[in-house]
Design an enzyme around this catalytic site. Structure first.
Site, PDB file in Angstrom:
ATOM      1  N   THR A 236      35.773  36.676  37.162  1.00  0.00           N
ATOM      2  CA  THR A 236      36.056  38.033  37.656  1.00  0.00           C
ATOM      3  C   THR A 236      36.301  37.936  39.154  1.00  0.00           C
ATOM      4  O   THR A 236      36.026  36.915  39.779  1.00  0.00           O
ATOM      5  CB  THR A 236      34.861  38.990  37.466  1.00  0.00           C
ATOM      6  OG1 THR A 236      33.830  38.660  38.413  1.00  0.00           O
ATOM      7  CG2 THR A 236      34.298  38.939  36.067  1.00  0.00           C
ATOM      8  N   ASP A 237      36.776  39.010  39.756  1.00  0.00           N
ATOM      9  CA  ASP A 237      36.786  39.061  41.211  1.00  0.00           C
ATOM     10  C   ASP A 237      35.446  39.682  41.647  1.00  0.00           C
ATOM     11  O   ASP A 237      34.595  40.056  40.824  1.00  0.00           O
ATOM     12  CB  ASP A 237      38.009  39.839  41.725  1.00  0.00           C
ATOM     13  CG  ASP A 237      38.352  39.493  43.176  1.00  0.00           C
ATOM     14  OD1 ASP A 237      37.492  38.929  43.878  1.00  0.00           O
ATOM     15  OD2 ASP A 237      39.466  39.804  43.614  1.00  0.00           O
ATOM     16  N   TRP A 238      35.271  39.790  42.942  1.00  0.00           N
ATOM     17  CA  TRP A 238      34.015  40.190  43.603  1.00  0.00           C
ATOM     18  C   TRP A 238      33.490  41.536  43.073  1.00  0.00           C
ATOM     19  O   TRP A 238      34.186  42.549  43.186  1.00  0.00           O
ATOM     20  CB  TRP A 238      34.305  40.286  45.100  1.00  0.00           C
ATOM     21  CG  TRP A 238      33.147  40.425  46.014  1.00  0.00           C
ATOM     22  CD1 TRP A 238      32.582  41.594  46.423  1.00  0.00           C
ATOM     23  CD2 TRP A 238      32.428  39.379  46.666  1.00  0.00           C
ATOM     24  NE1 TRP A 238      31.562  41.334  47.294  1.00  0.00           N
ATOM     25  CE2 TRP A 238      31.450  39.977  47.472  1.00  0.00           C
ATOM     26  CE3 TRP A 238      32.515  37.981  46.656  1.00  0.00           C
ATOM     27  CZ2 TRP A 238      30.565  39.236  48.258  1.00  0.00           C
ATOM     28  CZ3 TRP A 238      31.640  37.255  47.434  1.00  0.00           C
ATOM     29  CH2 TRP A 238      30.676  37.877  48.220  1.00  0.00           C
TER      30      TRP A 238
ATOM     31  N   ASP B  55      33.323  42.897  40.298  1.00  0.00           N
ATOM     32  CA  ASP B  55      34.217  43.707  39.478  1.00  0.00           C
ATOM     33  C   ASP B  55      33.597  44.290  38.224  1.00  0.00           C
ATOM     34  O   ASP B  55      34.151  45.236  37.657  1.00  0.00           O
ATOM     35  CB  ASP B  55      35.515  42.956  39.184  1.00  0.00           C
ATOM     36  CG  ASP B  55      36.549  43.317  40.223  1.00  0.00           C
ATOM     37  OD1 ASP B  55      36.817  44.522  40.362  1.00  0.00           O
ATOM     38  OD2 ASP B  55      37.046  42.428  40.936  1.00  0.00           O
TER      39      ASP B  55
END
Ligand code: BGC
Length: 746
Positions: free
Chosen positions: A302-304, A306
């Site tokens: 995932t991104d930060w 998310d």
């Protein structure tokens, strides 16, 4: 402890499992893991969580906290850590941190699985002090020379691995369609084909092969941000995109597909939403498209924050537990949580309640372990010695960064051949970008936003310093800052009046993500007014643009004698620019995007026919400041004799394109030859033209060369009504330079 292991070992001897050096079989390890250990592997923490101090407020110098580290790795079985704690570290400090983490992971945890550590080394190993910094991706695309990007990737991998870090959250494969976007400089520009070619070159450079195994001087690439992240309507970061199935595949898929075909090992997910569905919660994108249609087999992170954002920002889940359920079932393998253990806690609960199966976990954990295995971490996860990487920041590496910057810088105007500058001319250098390493490097430089000048490398040359090193007749005064004129005694124009030529370096403070959102694409008013003041001196003005994205300069361009796009050229950008301004290097960059003239209406070069500017009927659409692919040299390169032929299917079905390229000048020149095609009529409204191939060549003084390209019918396909690629026979035009040939292809 041993009893616990024995309980979980179904098909391997206990001895094998406890000896990680012998475990080459990921399945064996997987079969020994508890639910908690599996969930731990899927958890990625920010380094701050295991350091002295508080998250985002670490105690200097940053160092590990043994209790917190033990809790993360032994109690929660965490499998991955990312980031630096706010700023770059020297290699020795990285070794201490990575060594400390891997020691606990490989000696104190039950199964001794090493940590997968990742950082954003996006234009060089930017979180490692003293590393070689390259131009940002956008500038690299302007070289139209992917071999430089591949070499830059190899050097970045080497210098990242020198710090003990095996995973790089790069390349950005988002296509730069919206110029407002705060991450525009992180893209390879607006063209899907160029993004594909440069993206795969960078993946090859990082991984050093097809990804089957990555040696200890290379890193795993991470394609990001899958997909459509750059396609927001507003250009504000992480705001909604509306993207049709056709556009998704025509514009946003190719760069990822090319990187997958090159063997990219990992992918990071787009934080935004497409058509109302956050990508982190969309199995149609993360499973049907990414896995089934595109064949990606690696790790998806995932991104930060998310998963948190699914609750707080997107509002598709009532709480974190539901958000965790949605994201895991949508197809993420690892969660960049990254500052607490909520993901871990909720995922364990979901599995124990039977809502998520152990088989589902196994799929992700296997991908994570396989990545670690391919990186050789089971053999050795410990950081290397400093001596093992003698080429770190070597002259060879610096030369590569300088060369890339030189080939990227793009000459956009040069009235009366004011450039190259005469070696003894009196030059006045001015403006906010004239004496700043911060502006040359852009975001992700030693810090996230790249704006803390205390981390600038004082041994590198700003534009002013580089010009001065070539000509002692150079004076400098900034006079104008980014947003306002500086307070000065006396007449700010006095120095300008005493010069033969004024070099004014305008620009933008580095920024990325949400801090980079802007409301106005125009270059800040103060800078424009200052350039006009300089023009009022009647001295020749050379305008140098140092920008995160193309800021509108319509009102000041005509009064300038020359315009040079420097992009964010990195630590050697000042030297590269000076070499170009003085003619020691012939400029060869070309714009990898359409430079807008107006806030409204300037789209991309591959726009539709209804968007063309047509003054007869008052249709005021597409009217850029400078076209995609535009860029001058000091050589006035000529194109002649374009020939296009088509070999029928039984002869191979290739379209052969030949063109003569001539250098009439007395200096050698590099020229990027771009081939565009127009599909005259198609069942989906065609673009006015699309880039199909490019090649950078070198021409000696007075040399003429024939350049050949071969493209296939496959390259002329477009995404049809059913979202599948199709070829429709008919008339095509091929354009090279200002030459065009028409061909009927059956
Ligand atoms: C960015 C990613 C980056 C990640 C880790 C996020 O905020 O969107 O591009 O890789 O942080 O630093």
């Amino acid at each position: 402890m041993l009893a616990l292991v024995a309980m979980n070992v179904s098909c391997a001897s206990q001895k094998d499992i406890l000896n990680p050096k012998k475990v080459s079989n990921v399945d064996l390890l997987l079969s020994a893991m508890t639910i908690e250990e599996k969930v731990g592997q899927m958890t990625q923490l920010n380094i701050d969580v295991v350091c002295e101090g508080e998250v985002y407020k670490l105690t200097e110098p940053h160092r590990l906290n043994a209790t917190k580290l033990h809790q993360a790795l032994v109690d929660y079985h965490v499998g991955s850590i990312l980031n630096c704690g706010g700023h770059a570290y020297p290699r020795e400090q990285w070794h201490e941190i990575i060594g400390g983490i891997q020691k606990v992971a490989t000696t104190e945890t039950r199964l001794k699985v090493p940590i997968l550590y990742g950082i954003d080394a996006i234009h060089g190993a930017n979180y490692v002090t003293g590393s070689t910094l390259f131009p940002q991706q956008l500038a690299q695309a302007a070289t139209f020379n992917p071999s430089l990007t591949e070499e830059g990737g190899r050097i970045t991998a080497y210098e990242t691995r020198a710090a003990g870090i095996p995973w790089n959250f790069s390349p950005v494969l988002d296509v730069g369609r919206n110029k407002n976007w705060s991450r525009f400089f992180e893209t390879f520009g607006e063209d899907p084909y160029a993004c594909s070619v440069f993206g795969s070159a960078l993946v090859r450079g990082y991984q050093g092969g097809n990804g089957a195994a990555v040696d200890n001087v290379h890193v795993a690439a991470c394609m990001k941000h899958f997909l459509g992240y750059s396609g927001t309507r507003t250009g504000f970061d992480r705001t909604p995109a509306i993207i049709s199935d056709i556009e998704l595949r025509e514009i946003y898929r190719p760069s990822f597909q090319a990187a997958i075909n090159t063997g990219a090992l990992t992918v990071m997910i787009n934080s935004g939403e497409i058509n109302g569905i956050p990508v982190h919660a969309d199995p149609k994108i993360l499973i049907d498209l990414l896995r089934t249609e595109m064949g990606f087999k690696g790790l998806a992170v995932t991104d930060w924050e998310d998963i948190i954002k699914l609750v707080k920002n997107h509002r598709v889940a009532v709480d974190l537990k539901e958000a965790t359920y949605l994201a895991v079932m949508a197809g993420i393998d690892m969660c960049m949580v990254p500052n607490d253990y909520d993901f871990t806690k909720y995922l364990i609960e979901l599995v124990k309640e039977g809502r998520i199966s152990v088989e589902r976990l196994n799929v992700s954990v296997k991908r994570i372990l396989e990545t670690k295995e391919k990186l050789g971490l089971f053999q050795n996860a410990m950081p290397p010695s400093v001596a093992a990487f003698p080429k770190f920041a070597s002259e060879e590496h610096k030369a590569a960064a300088l060369h890339t910057a030189e080939e990227s810088i793009t000459l956009l105007g040069n009235k009366n051949n004011i450039l190259p500058l005469k070696k003894d001319a009196k030059i006045f250098v001015t403006g906010p970008a004239a004496n700043s390493m911060t502006l040359l490097n852009g975001a992700w430089t030693r810090t996230w936003q790249g704006t803390d000048a205390q981390f600038d490398d004082a041994t590198k040359n700003t534009i002013y310093e580089a010009l001065l090193s070539k000509n002692k007749n150079v004076t400098f005064n900034e006079v104008c800052g980014l947003e306002t004129m500086n307070k000065m005694n006396g007449n700010p124009l006095e120095m300008a009046m005493n010069a033969d030529v004024i070099v004014v370096c305008v620009g933008e403070l580095p920024s990325t993500e949400l801090p980079g959102n802007i409301y106005d694409l125009e270059l800040p008013k103060a800078q424009q007014e200052y350039v006009k003041m300089l023009q009022s001196t009647m001295k020749p003005v050379v305008l140098v643009l140092v920008e995160n994205r193309p800021r509108i300069v319509r009102d000041i361009v005509d009064g300038c004698s020359a315009v040079v796009m420097a992009y964010q050229p990195g630590d050697f950008g000042g030297d590269a620019l000076a070499n170009i301004l003085y003619g020691d290097v012939n400029p060869s960059g070309k714009l990898p995007f359409t430079y807008p003239k107006f806030q409204v209406g300037t789209s991309t070069y591959d726009h539709k026919f209804t968007e063309t500017f047509d003054k007869d009927f008052g249709n005021k659409a597409f009217q850029p400041q400078w076209e995609f692919g535009y860029g001058l040299s000091y050589s006035n390169v000529q194109y002649e004799n374009l020939q296009v032929s088509y070999e029928s299917e039984d002869m191979g079905g290739e379209i052969l394109i030949r063109v003569d390229v001539a250098n009439p000048s007395e200096r050698s020149v590099k020229e990027s030859v771009l081939v565009f095609a127009t599909d005259e009529v198609a069942s989906i409204t065609p673009s006015v033209k699309k880039l199909k191939a490019f090649q950078k060549i070198e021409l000696a003084p007075k040399q003429k060369r024939t350049v050949e390209f071969s493209i296939s019918k496959e390259d002329l396909k477009f995404i049809g009504k059913d979202a599948q690629p199709i070829f429709e026979s008919g008339a095509f035009q091929f354009h090279v330079g200002s030459l065009t040939k028409r061909l009927i292809i059956q």
